[in-house]
Every structure is written in structure tokens, then in C-alpha cells.
Design a protein around this motif. Structure first.
Motif, short mmCIF file in Angstrom:
data_model
loop_
_atom_site.label_atom_id
_atom_site.label_comp_id
_atom_site.label_asym_id
_atom_site.label_seq_id
_atom_site.Cartn_x
_atom_site.Cartn_y
_atom_site.Cartn_z
N SER A 274 0.90 -1.13 -0.03
CA SER A 274 -0.01 -0.08 -0.02
C SER A 274 0.95 1.28 -0.17
O SER A 274 0.53 2.49 -0.46
CB SER A 274 -0.79 0.16 1.24
N ASP A 275 2.05 1.18 0.37
CA ASP A 275 2.85 2.27 0.35
C ASP A 275 3.54 2.59 -1.19
O ASP A 275 4.11 3.73 -1.16
CB ASP A 275 4.12 2.22 1.33
N VAL B 60 1.50 14.66 5.89
CA VAL B 60 2.80 13.95 5.75
C VAL B 60 3.65 14.65 4.79
O VAL B 60 5.05 15.09 4.93
CB VAL B 60 3.01 12.53 5.32
N ASN B 61 3.18 15.43 3.58
CA ASN B 61 3.80 16.15 2.70
C ASN B 61 4.16 17.47 3.15
O ASN B 61 4.97 18.04 2.67
CB ASN B 61 2.98 16.39 1.36
N ASN B 62 3.35 17.87 4.26
CA ASN B 62 3.69 19.17 5.28
C ASN B 62 4.53 18.94 6.23
O ASN B 62 4.57 19.61 6.97
CB ASN B 62 2.47 19.48 5.56
N GLY B 63 5.08 17.51 6.40
CA GLY B 63 6.16 17.37 7.20
C GLY B 63 5.68 16.67 8.35
O GLY B 63 6.49 16.36 9.29
N ALA B 64 4.42 16.02 8.48
CA ALA B 64 4.25 15.57 9.65
C ALA B 64 4.98 14.25 10.00
O ALA B 64 5.06 13.35 9.07
CB ALA B 64 2.60 14.91 9.46
N LEU C 153 8.95 8.67 11.98
CA LEU C 153 9.80 8.47 11.01
C LEU C 153 9.45 9.71 9.96
O LEU C 153 8.51 10.39 10.11
CB LEU C 153 9.11 7.25 10.26
N LYS C 154 10.57 9.89 9.30
CA LYS C 154 10.71 10.93 8.33
C LYS C 154 10.73 10.55 6.98
O LYS C 154 10.27 11.33 6.00
CB LYS C 154 11.95 11.68 8.37
N THR C 155 10.83 9.38 6.56
CA THR C 155 10.88 8.54 5.39
C THR C 155 9.53 9.01 4.55
O THR C 155 8.44 9.07 5.45
CB THR C 155 10.97 7.21 5.27
N ARG C 156 9.54 9.51 3.07
CA ARG C 156 8.39 9.40 2.43
C ARG C 156 8.28 8.49 1.45
O ARG C 156 9.04 8.00 0.66
CB ARG C 156 8.33 10.74 1.60
N SER C 157 6.95 7.54 1.84
CA SER C 157 6.75 6.57 0.51
C SER C 157 6.45 7.16 -0.64
O SER C 157 6.11 8.26 -0.96
CB SER C 157 5.62 5.63 1.24
N LEU C 158 6.64 6.09 -1.49
CA LEU C 158 6.17 6.38 -2.81
C LEU C 158 4.80 7.02 -3.25
O LEU C 158 4.42 7.81 -3.65
CB LEU C 158 6.17 5.03 -3.88
N VAL D 197 3.58 10.39 -4.94
CA VAL D 197 2.56 10.03 -6.16
C VAL D 197 1.30 10.12 -5.86
O VAL D 197 0.68 10.36 -6.98
CB VAL D 197 3.31 9.22 -7.31
N GLY D 198 0.96 9.86 -4.73
CA GLY D 198 -0.49 9.73 -4.52
C GLY D 198 -1.32 8.66 -5.40
O GLY D 198 -0.68 7.47 -5.57
N ASP D 199 -2.33 8.91 -5.92
CA ASP D 199 -3.36 7.93 -6.71
C ASP D 199 -2.96 7.66 -8.11
O ASP D 199 -3.74 7.32 -9.00
CB ASP D 199 -4.68 8.19 -6.56
N THR D 200 -1.82 7.76 -8.44
CA THR D 200 -1.39 7.74 -9.88
C THR D 200 -1.50 6.39 -10.18
O THR D 200 -2.27 6.39 -11.58
CB THR D 200 0.24 7.89 -10.09
N PHE D 201 -1.44 5.41 -9.62
CA PHE D 201 -1.82 3.78 -10.16
C PHE D 201 -3.23 4.00 -10.38
O PHE D 201 -3.75 3.40 -11.55
CB PHE D 201 -1.57 2.83 -9.09
#
Length: 524
Positions: free
Chosen positions: A165-166, A413-417, A490-495, A499-503
């Protein structure tokens, strides 16, 4: 090429039964039944009913299947509307049927298009997963959106599987489940000598489909196994915050009664006091834990501030909020961040409001409908992705309905959470399956964003969710309880965060393109 002159069979009792059976099986895969393995074969009865009928009859059978599934999954809406919306039972049943009819339309469209676009077995096998994911994506925003009960959500307890899901959110899991159903379906047709839309299923084709499904499932599980180990290591090495939560168990009938305001407030102060000696960095109270307007009712606000001071920890507290301006009075469903001295540091306002719960859409045309929350005017929505900052941490709040929309967790999360917090009041649902289904949503928010999630509810289920989706240290329904544990930040940003709902959008684009191509060919 498919035989376009084939004779379609009419809908008979056996086909009606098969469609009903698929609806029941899909529901059985979700909590509280929770037979997650059933999802991997739940669509086969519907597909058997669709194999030799027309496009129009496919719509009818698909709608019946979707209607039964929606009624089984969302039956609790009738109880909630009658108990707290004070609507007569016949009207609540009617609204439930209307809403379930809408949800059932997505299965109807799936059934229609799988016949229209999937005239050959191989086309059907490849198109079905993309079509299902595309329709789930459409449901995420049409008519304000409703992402509850997606097929992939049924697999929340299979941690190795849901790690993907990530990458693509829940849509990839739903597509995988549909692919597996299709592969098993064509294997059954091949072995029994039955046809799909007039075409026989060669055994090599059926086995290729089965191998494709097994390969996709195996790849997903291998990725999940590797990713589980990675996230466990990252979580162990990450900075930690000791968090507590309070579950007051305030009956919904008393929650907004002025006679119980002081007792309700004292209950939460008491729970924070129980956590105080363990020195948590942060304590979270649920949605609208204060049954008054914090920082407007001065006496009760001072009581809360003294409780925060005595606990000695920062607090996130759910409370209704009000703002007066020249344009009038605006109400918000909010979360306040208070420092250990009880001083307000920041406020988050709920971004995605509940239709008919916090505002009434289409008032002009539906004047007989009121809100479940009748004590205040219509709430106003806050901006998505709001952050509460404290002690070097950026915390992303999700208030109740916010949490079923992945884009809001992604925005935070994109705002740094580096931590997600869910404040919820599930008292509306009683002891139905709804609180369990609601909890499932946050498993996916944690995995999609790779963030720890603290969930504080009024009556349960409260607890902590690890970035791998593991549910930890939960409360029971309808108990007064406090919980505490360290959570990884955690600070990591998943795919998926990036990219959100690109799939899902690609799936939608492919389905639309194939539909246009098929229409052009038929005209030619």
C-alpha cells in the motif's frame, strides 16, 4: 474474436442466487466476520452469473450484488440515523436503501463493462483488475467521496500483503484480489467446459492466467516481507515520542447534555491524571472530548487547563470551535494543541465533513433531513493537511471522517508530519461492526504514509498503529481506559505519499481509453 451472434441467457433464479451469494461473500470478508480469505473467491459466483448474459442484464445482476454487499456492510447507518438523527425507522431504512443503491451502482458498472470490454477471456482477465481499481478511485471523490469498505481493506490483518500500500494505496490490493478471482474463475470454466460470452477457455490460457495471478501475489508478498523488515528497523532507529490516550466512554445521550458537562470533563481529566506519573510527552483526547467550546466557556476551560497542568504533558484535545466575524458565526470540529501549562499553541479544523452529520448538503431539495449533531449550526471545513507543531515534532491530525480519505493523511505528511493522530467519536455506532470497520481505515493510513498513528476515541476502539500497520495496545468498546506507549516518528516519504493515486488514475485512463476504442470499433 467473440461470437457477436451468441444467444444470451435470460436472468433466472440461479443467476439471481449467484449474484446474491457474491454480495454476501464480499461482506463476510470484512469485520466483524473478518473471513479475509473469502475475498479471494467472493466474485466468482457473480462472474458465473455474468458469463453468458447481455450487457444490460449484467448491469442488473451487478447492481443486485453490490446492493446486498452494501446493505450487509453499512446496515448500522439505519441505527445511527434513527437513534441520533431522530428519524422514523421507515425513513432510515429508506435512506439506507438509497445509499446502498448508489454504492451498488459501482458493482453494476463493473459487471456491465467487464462484458462490454472483456469480450474475450484474456481481455476480461486483464481489464477486470484495472476496472475495479478505477471504480474504487471514482468512489473516492464523487458525491463528496466514500472510501469505506474497499475490497483491499478486507486484508488489513495480512501485514505482509498490505505493505505494498505504500506504493499504490489500497487500489493495488483491490486489483490483485480481482485478478485472483478472475484467474480462478477462468480455471473453473476451463475445467468444466463452460464458456465466457460464447468462447471456450483453452486450458493453456486458463493456466497462464492462474500463473499470472500467482506471480503477482508472490511478488507482492516478497515485497511485503522485505519492506516489513526495513520499516521495523527504521522504526527502531527513529526518534520516539511517549504518547498517551484517553477513552472517556461518555454515552452519546449524555455527551451534549449540559447537566453532564462537568462530569464528562472530569472523566478526561481523571484519565490524563492516571497517565501523568508515567510522564508521557503527549496525551490525546478524542473528537469533541470537551462538550463545550474550549476557550469560550471560561469556567470549564480553566478546569481543563488545570487538568493539563497536573498531568504535566502536552495535550491534543478534540473540541467544537466557533469563530465570529462580520460574515456571521462559523462552527468547526477542531483539535487544540495545549502545552504542559495548558496554554493553546495551535488548532486544527476538520477538513472533510460528514454529510448529514456535520452539514446538510442539498438543503433546498431535502428539507426533511437534519443533522445527527443537532446542537450546533452547520460546521465549516478547515484546510487539508493542517499540522500541529510541538517539541520538534510535526503532528498530522485526522478527525473522524478525515481518516478514511488517504489524500488528507498524505497532505499532512507532505507538510512534514512525522506522526499521525486520529481523534474520533464512534459512540454513534453502538456495538455494530462499524467501529471495527472504521479502525481498518487507519491501518492503511499508517502503511501508506509510513507513520505511527495514535487513535483516541470516545467509546473505542482506541490504540496505536505501527508504521507497518500492526495494531497495538487497543482498548475494548465501551470501557473507560487510558493507554500509553512510545511511538516511532519516521521521516521517510513513501512512494504513495509522493505520487498519490497515480496507479488508480492510470487504471481509470486505460479503462476510458479502451471504452472509447471499443465504441469506435463498433461504429466502424
Amino acid at each position: 474474436m467473440a461470437d457477436m451472434t451468441m444467444t444470451h441467457r435470460p436472468i433466472d433464479r440461479s443467476k439471481l442466487f449467484l449474484s446474491l451469494l457474491s454480495g454476501v461473500l464480499m461482506t463476510a470478508a470484512f469485520p466483524r466476520t473478518g473471513w479475509l480469505w473469502v475475498a479471494w473467491m467472493a466474485l466468482i459466483p457473480l462472474l458465473l452469473a455474468l458469463r453468458d448474459i447481455s450487457v444490460k442484464d449484467g448491469f442488473r445482476l451487478g447492481w443486485l450484488c453490490g446492493l446486498i454487499h452494501a446493505l450487509g456492510l453499512l446496515y448500522w447507518l439505519s441505527h445511527t440515523m434513527s437513534t441520533y438523527g431522530h428519524l422514523p425507522i421507515y425513513l432510515t431504512i429508506g435512506i439506507l436503501l438509497l445509499f446502498s443503491t448508489y454504492i451498488g451502482l459501482y458493482t453494476a458498472i463493473f459487471s456491465t463493462l467487464i462484458i462490454y470490454l472483456g469480450r474475450t477471456p484474456m481481455r476480461a482477465l486483464l481489464i477486470a483488475p484495472l476496472l475495479w481499481a478505477a471504480l474504487e478511485y471514482l468512489r473516492s471523490f464523487l458525491l463528496s467521496g466514500f472510501t469505506w469498505g474497499y475490497l483491499g481493506h478486507s486484508q488489513y490483518a495480512w501485514l505482509t500483503l498490505i505493505q505494498s500500500s505504500d506504493l499504490w494505496g489500497v487500489y493495488g490490493l483491490s486489483a490483485l484480489i480481482v485478478l485472483f478471482n478472475m484467474a480462478l474463475f477462468f480455471l473453473i470454466l476451463s475445467r468444466t467446459g463452460k464458456t465466457w460470452q460464447g468462447l471456450s477457455i483453452p486450458r493453456p490460457l486458463a493456466w497462464r492466467g492462474t500463473l499470472l495471478a500467482i506471480l503477482c501475489l508472490s511478488s507482492t508478498l516478497i515485497y511485503g516481507y522485505v519492506r516489513l523488515g526495513q520499516i521495523e528497523r527504521l522504526s527502531a532507529e527513529a526518534p520516539h515520542l511517549t504518547a498517551g490516550l484517553a477513552q472517556g466512554n461518555i454515552p452519546q445521550a449524555e455527551k451534549w447534555d449540559p447537566a453532564f458537562q462537568i462530569a464528562s470533563t472530569k472523566q478526561y481529566i481523571k484519565l490524563s491524571g492516571q497517565l501523568g506519573p508515567q510522564k508521557p510527552d503527549l496525551i490525546v483526547w478524542p473528537e469533541t472530548a470537551t462538550p463545550f467550546y474550549l476557550f469560550h466557556n471560561q469556567a470549564l476551560t480553566r478546569m481543563v487547563q488545570r487538568g493539563v497542568q497536573n498531568a504535566g504533558s502536552a495535550h491534543i484535545i478534540g473540541s467544537p470551535a466557533v469563530r465570529k466575524s462580520d460574515d456571521g458565526i462559523a462552527y468547526f470540529n477542531s483539535a487544540y494543541l495545549l502545552d504542559p501549562q495548558g496554554n493553546p499553541l495551535a488548532r486544527y479544523d476538520k477538513a472533510h465533513l460528514v454529510p448529514f452529520g456535520e452539514y446538510v448538503p442539498f438543503k433546498k431539495w431535502l428539507p426533511f433531513l437534519g443533522k445527527i449533531v443537532a446542537q450546533v449550526g452547520d460546521f465549516h471545513a478547515g484546510p487539508p493537511g493542517g499540522i500541529l507543531e510541538y517539541d520538534g515534532h510535526r503532528i498530522g491530525p485526522l478527525i473522524c471522517y478525515d481518516g478514511i480519505f488517504p489524500n488528507l493523511a498524505r497532505a499532512a505528511v507532505n507538510n512534514g508530519a512525522d506522526l499521525l493522530v486520529n481523534l474520533t467519536n464512534d459512540a454513534w455506532y453502538g456495538r455494530t461492526s462499524a467501529p471495527y470497520q472504521h479502525l481498518v481505515q487507519y491501518v492503511f493510513r499508517a502503511v501508506e504514509t509510513r507513520r505511527s498513528l495514535i487513535r483516541a476515541t470516545n467509546t473505542g476502539i482506541s490504540g496505536f498503529i505501527h508504521p507497518t500497520g500492526r495494531i497495538e495496545n487497543t482498548t475494548r468498546l465501551f470501557e473507560s481506559a487510558a493507554r500509553i506507549q512510545p511511538v516511532a516518528c519516521l521521516k521517510t516519504r513513501s512512494l504513495y505519499v509522493r505520487v498519490g493515486d497515480t496507479f488508480a488514475r492510470v487504471c481509470l485512463a486505460v479503462v476510458v481509453g479502451l471504452g472509447l476504442l471499443q465504441r469506435f470499433r463498433r461504429k466502424s
